[in-house]
Structures are given as C-alpha cells and as structure tokens.
Design an enzyme around this catalytic site. Sequence first.
Site, PDB file in Angstrom:
ATOM      1  N   GLU A  89      -2.914  10.007  -0.983  1.00 21.25           N
ATOM      2  CA  GLU A  89      -4.146   9.209  -0.942  1.00 21.25           C
ATOM      3  C   GLU A  89      -4.532   8.912   0.492  1.00 21.25           C
ATOM      4  OE1 GLU A  89      -6.750   5.668  -0.793  1.00 21.25           O
ATOM      5  OE2 GLU A  89      -4.759   5.860   0.036  1.00 21.25           O
ATOM      6  N   GLU A  90      -3.525   8.626   1.324  1.00 27.06           N
ATOM      7  CA  GLU A  90      -3.818   8.071   2.650  1.00 27.06           C
ATOM      8  C   GLU A  90      -4.574   9.030   3.568  1.00 27.06           C
ATOM      9  OE1 GLU A  90      -3.837   5.177   3.278  1.00 27.06           O
ATOM     10  OE2 GLU A  90      -2.223   4.095   2.304  1.00 27.06           O
TER      11      GLU A  90
ATOM     12  N   ASP B 124      -4.535  -0.110  -6.221  1.00 26.77           N
ATOM     13  CA  ASP B 124      -4.326   0.250  -4.810  1.00 26.77           C
ATOM     14  C   ASP B 124      -4.994  -0.780  -3.888  1.00 26.77           C
ATOM     15  OD1 ASP B 124      -3.636   1.544  -2.489  1.00 26.77           O
ATOM     16  OD2 ASP B 124      -5.223   3.052  -2.618  1.00 26.77           O
TER      17      ASP B 124
ATOM     18  N   ASP C 298       0.845  -1.204   0.000  1.00 28.15           N
ATOM     19  CA  ASP C 298       0.000   0.000   0.000  1.00 28.15           C
ATOM     20  C   ASP C 298       0.875   1.246   0.000  1.00 28.15           C
ATOM     21  OD1 ASP C 298      -2.140   1.705   0.192  1.00 28.15           O
ATOM     22  OD2 ASP C 298      -2.561   1.280   2.282  1.00 28.15           O
TER      23      ASP C 298
END
Lengths: 452, 452
Positions: free
Chosen positions: A321-322, A349, A287
């Site tokens: 993104e996180e 992802d 990830d």
Amino acid sequence: MRTLLLALFLVPLTLTAQHEATIKQIYDYQLTQSEAYENLRYLCKQIGPRLSGSPQAAAAVEYTRQLMASYGFDTVYLQPVMVPKWVRGQQEIARVINSQTHGTWELSTTALGNSIGTGPDGVLAEVVEVSSIEEVNRLGKKLEGKIVFYNGKMDPTKINTFSAYGSAVVQRAYGASEAGKFGAKAVIVRSMTNRIDDIPHTGSLVYKPLMPRIPAVAISTQDADALSKQIAAQKELKIYMETHCKMEGEVLSYNVIGEITGTETPDEYLVVGGHLDSWDLGEGAHDDGGGCMMSIEVGRTLLNLGLRPKRTLRVVMFMNEENGLRGGEKYAEMAKAKGEKHLAALESDSGSFGPMGFSSMGTDKQRKKIQSWAPYFRPYHVWSFENIGSGADISPLEDQVVFLMEMEPNPQKYFNYHHTAADVFEVVDKRELELGAATMAAMIYLIDQEGL
Amino acid sequence: MRTLLLALFLVPLTLTAQHEATIKQIYDYQLTQSEAYENLRYLCKQIGPRLSGSPQAAAAVEYTRQLMASYGFDTVYLQPVMVPKWVRGQQEIARVINSQTHGTWELSTTALGNSIGTGPDGVLAEVVEVSSIEEVNRLGKKLEGKIVFYNGKMDPTKINTFSAYGSAVVQRAYGASEAGKFGAKAVIVRSMTNRIDDIPHTGSLVYKPLMPRIPAVAISTQDADALSKQIAAQKELKIYMETHCKMEGEVLSYNVIGEITGTETPDEYLVVGGHLDSWDLGEGAHDDGGGCMMSIEVGRTLLNLGLRPKRTLRVVMFMNEENGLRGGEKYAEMAKAKGEKHLAALESDSGSFGPMGFSSMGTDKQRKKIQSWAPYFRPYHVWSFENIGSGADISPLEDQVVFLMEMEPNPQKYFNYHHTAADVFEVVDKRELELGAATMAAMIYLIDQEGL
C-alpha cells in the site's frame, strides 16, 4: 389473523434484539479473549518494519498465513504480486550551511519513499522556501539549480486530520516533479503532522512521467520552522543534502488471503483487510499492523462465536500500500478476471485508535442502510456513519460496484506517528485495538445478515 | 407585517448561524493559540505532584493565581480551606514469603491514600484472597489475624470504564474497614485498571467511624494475578507488609478562584473547574492538571475573543478532591452562606483525552435543552449528551439547585494512568487537550447566551 399480525410485529423486534445480543457478544469476546494485541506485538517486535520487497515483508506474509491457518480459516493462500523494491541505504544528511560563519546545522531528515538518491557526492545548493506547488509554478525558472523547501502546513483547525493531511500531502507526493521540471536540484518537504517536534515523517512520492527526477527528503516540523526563520534571516542560505536511497526494480511478493466459506451463498464475497507492508522507520504499528490484526480477529471472532457467515468472508493482508498499491490493484484485477461477485469491502488503515465510525462509498440506498444501523453501535461509542470515503487498498474494486467502507478511528493522534520511527507497538492501546476489531466484526456480521 | 414575519423567521436562523460561527472561532482559537499545553507542562514538570497540604500544592495555588491574573481575569482570589495532610513516608514493602523455600518475592505496591502505616515493624500474616466486600462479610471471623487480599476486577466488557471503576473501587474505599471489623491485620487491593501491567494505583480509602483502622496498600494487576496463582498453589502463604504513611492532621490550603464579571447579570454565576491537588506518584497530568488548565483556557478564550459573558464566570481550581473533597465542600458552603445564585457548574475530572460529550444532572427541561445543542458540537466529534452524572467537586452544589455537568472525554485509556507514577505530562496529547478546552468553552458560551 391475530397471530399473523403479532408475527409481523415480532419479526423486526426479534431481529433487532438478536443483532443487539450478537453484537454485545462480539464486543465482549474481543474485550476478554482477543489475540489482536499479542499478535500485533509479534508483528512489530519479532518481525519489525516491513517495507515492500524486504525480508521482513516476506516474514509478515508467512506469519499471517500461519496465523489464519491456525485459527481454522477454511482456506489460506498467497496471491502473487510484483512490488517495487525501494531501499533507503545509509542515513540521510540535510545540513544547513551558514554562508557567513560557515557553521553547519544538521536537520532531522528522512528520504521520501520512491525517491532517487543524491549518491555519495550529495547536492549543495541555495534553498528557496515555498508554501505550495502553486507557488513553485509561479516562481518557475527562478528555482533552477536550487533546493526547494516546501513548508506548507497541515491546517490545525480541521477537526478531521486526514482532511488536513489530504490538502498538504500533495507537496510530498508531487513536489519533486513540480520543482524538477524547472530545473531544481532537490526537494525538502515539511513533515506531515500538526505537531511541532523533531521527528521526520517519510511517505511516498510519485515521479510524474517525462519529468526530471530529483531527490527528495522530509524534515521534522521543528526544523522546518527553524529553517524558515533562518532563510528569512540570511540571504542565499545553502543546504548540503546526501541520500543513498534507490529503487531496485521489482520483486515477487504476495497478498495473504484467508477465507471462511459462506454457508448459503459461498460465491458472494465480503472482504475485510489492512495492509501488511509498512515504512522502514518504525514498526508499522498503527500503519497498518493494527489494521491487519483487527481484520484477522474479525474472522477469528465469527468462527469462535459460531457466527459463520452466509457469504464467503475474505480476510486480506494487502501488500505494498505504502509505495505502489500493487496488492490492492492485483486483488481487484484477479476478482475481475474471475468474475467474482463482491458485495462489500471494509478496510482499516487509519490507525488503531478508538473506533468512532465508518466512512463509505456506494449507492444512497446502501449508505442509508448502513446509517440505519447506527443505534447498534452507539453503546460502543461508535457514532459516525455519514462520511464518504474508502480505504486505498480496496478502492480499485470500485468499478466492480462493490460497497466500500473504511473504519474511522479517532483521528486526532494518527499524524503524531504516521510514517515515523515513533509508530511502534507501545503507542497502540490494547483496549482501543480490541474495540476496533469488535466494531469491524459487528459491521461485517450486519452486512452478511442483512445484505445491502 | 412582512418585515415582522421575516424577522421572526430570521431570528432563530441568525442565532444558530451566529452560535455556529462563534463556536468555530472558539475551536480555531484553541487549536492555534491555546496555552493549555505549555501551562500543563509547567504544572507537571516545574511543580510536579501536588498532594493536599504539600509545598507543591501551595506552589500550584500560587502558579494558577498568577496565571489567571496575567490573563486579565477581573478578580483572582484564594478561598481558604483546611485540608488533611497525609504523607507517604519511605517506600512501601509487600513481600511474599514462601513458607517451604523461605524464598521471597516483592510485589509492586503503593500505600492507599489516608491509610495508616504499619510502622517500621511491619505486619507479617497469612494472606486470604477475596473478590468482594460481600465475601469478606461471609468469611467473617475467619479473617482474624489475616492480611485480606481484595482481587475483584474491573469488568472489561463495560464500555464506560468509569462504570467498571465505580463497581470495583468500593474494595479500595471501604475494604480496610470491612476487613478490619473482623480483626484482619491489613489489606491489599488489586489496582483499579483493566490493564495487566506492573504499575500500582493508589487512591483514597475511607475509614468508617468506630471500626478498627488497619493499613492498606494496592498492588499492580500483574502481581495480583501472580499472587492469586501462588495462593492457589501454596497453603498458608504469608506476606510481610511495611508502610510508613500517616495522617498529620489538617493544614490551611486554598481553592483558587478567577472571575470574569458578567456584563448583564453579574450576580448570577457560572462555574467551570477542575482539581488542583493530585496524588504524589506521578505528575497529576490527566488527573487533574489537564482539567485545571482547560478550565483556565475557558476564561482566557472568552476574554481574548471578546466574548465576555453576561453572567459572572468563575474558574475554580478546587483543592483536595483526591483525599477529602474539602475544596468542593467549602466552595458550596460559601456559596450558600453568601446566598449566591449559581446557574450551572461544569467540571473536567475524567482526563484530557479527546472530548466526546457531557454528562449532566438537572431538570428534564434543562437536560433536553443541553441535548438540543448537540448539532453545534457534532462537527467537533462531540456527540454524547445523554449520560447522567456530575463531577465530584461540584456535586456539593446540588442542593442549591445548580445544573451540574462534567465533560466526558473518551474513557478507554484513563485507567491506564489514574493515580499512578505513569500519569505524567507526556501522556497528554496537545491537540486532545485543546479540543477539550474548546468544548468546555463552547458549552459555557451556549449556557451563558441561551440560559437553561
């Protein structure tokens, strides 16, 4: 007439055979000449965790920029984007205190991303266990002054673990705001995994506007089970929680974009990508380092096999993104501002496990077309084309009528590692990573050749 | 008439819905109440490697006998079988000697199962690299007095790694005899894996009758690549090889058989099983402790869900698959001698990775029937029913016209661990093991309900 008839019959056959041969070429290339695994090793081992706004995130931007340039992409450039900078600070404490013996017990814990910290004085309060946000709303004011322990589990009987995650993760995302509005002091969340082990899983929370902000941590599933038993056994169990995380405003960062200019319609775009940022606990291998390295291989493979696309291919390393999705939003915003025409976007992802298919979002006609290509992929054990879904980073493109896809790897083991210190290079298999890169490259090739 | 018509329409629908519901029950049970993982932990960690004829193999016999008895199987008994007892002795040596500098370099090595040893005096000889048995036969007498190094690789472009293994493994199985007949002194084989790493893979060789028997070892792929380069760089490179393994005749061992008596046709048998013996280097976790524990769960699941089969189910722990297949042969021999009617046999011996399907051998009608059940399995990501094949232990049943099946897990990672010190409990995933057990139980349930 006979010749014409023959030609009519031959065209689709020839096309199919040509696609089959090209797709085999793509898989063979990945399985013998891929650089994805060694590039992922560099990203994980030489750069490491890449939290948005960190020096390592900046290193990853420069590394992937250089990598795509070295592979002969036509253009490689940075797309500026402001990202939140959240920092963890020193190691968190979540300490159970036995009110009778005054003995203590340390929980395996990690602050949730975007959480405020308790600061050095910590929070000491009675802990109340709940299994859902609904239960919090039923308990209401009874939670005032308490630490709320969300112990809702992922449903192990859901074969698609992402679906089980989707149901449970609302506790992590919104649990702090929901408990905070009733005056709770802090929140503890059971880690998002089906496994029972001692590894805490971080992940972002979202503070709802106008609600009190309270600190939040996750604890390992093993400790969640033990804590639950202890709460049942002992009234008014207290926990001391201390976290030093904080949000430090916004800083400048970048999406990294590598382009291979289309030979026929260069103004029409195909996107393939993953996110370059990661959590700070592991190395962001599954990830989403793997997703980034597979995406770069898509471009490298097409270039090196002489399969330059008709449309312009953009390989995008999305930032943040996180804990913000700022990179994905910026990309869509700029595409809209420039009036760019995107045909399709493909994201990876969901880890770098063996690829099993693609989820997608688009018209019925587009989805049927994708599904009609299933026979091309079956020899490579890729069989699932029915699921509806998209990746997070490309989802802001939806209102620009772009066909959205996410590669679906085997989902069984993803939540063994997700957002933890265990998400390191060693848990990615070289061959599965290469099969993933080939599967993405084959799909991009087909979309480019056949349209949608 | 209207009632009858309705009934006619309802029967298949109801059956299908009932099967769907039962299969979901089976999967749910495994994903929430399986004991496969903890049983595998015991087999791997408390008993360990289980080479045929070893005390640990005897411990595994007694453990699984007690386990099936504790689960309420109707009968659990041992089927005596004589097995070869091969012992490794002290650590092997394969030392490259630089004829110019006299420097030495140790290869990561392991004796092949069933091999004779060099004894304490070892073998010192020039090494000759070949890539196949065909090349050995071309070189012929030039190999006299030499150590032959088989460096043929598994083909990485084969998506089914078992197919790549099948092509390469003839070097390991027959390479010693083929080189021995030309007077070679010993054989070194490249390990059977697509990975480049430092782990040697053992596995059995077969000495052909009336041919000279010479010692054989495997070396890691990393060392195989390095040795190949060194051979190219330096003429008359020598290797000193020392192995202490030997065959110590035959000893008494057992297949372990647990029966659940059929409610309708108890004289008709279904078999499900794996092999209890393993190589001595790791813990035999994927090969084949997992297969054994999944097979036992098939019986346990059907019993505990009240799904007692119509036919008699035999759960069989086969002995000596690795270096003799004596258990499988004995089982078939006894079945034939007693005139037992077997409908089908299902084996799991391809690891405990996520299940993707079944290979089978039988009539077209039987195979079509199995394939017609694919929709029952698709929700569990089990999609492949076309491949032709059977497990080794059940293959001797073929001449008794038994439908043979092997569960096919995802094959990408099996040869990372196969026959090595790395095949330990920790590399088996709990959830994948449980999905495998459920998949086998669902197939046995369908065969029992629907016939073939």
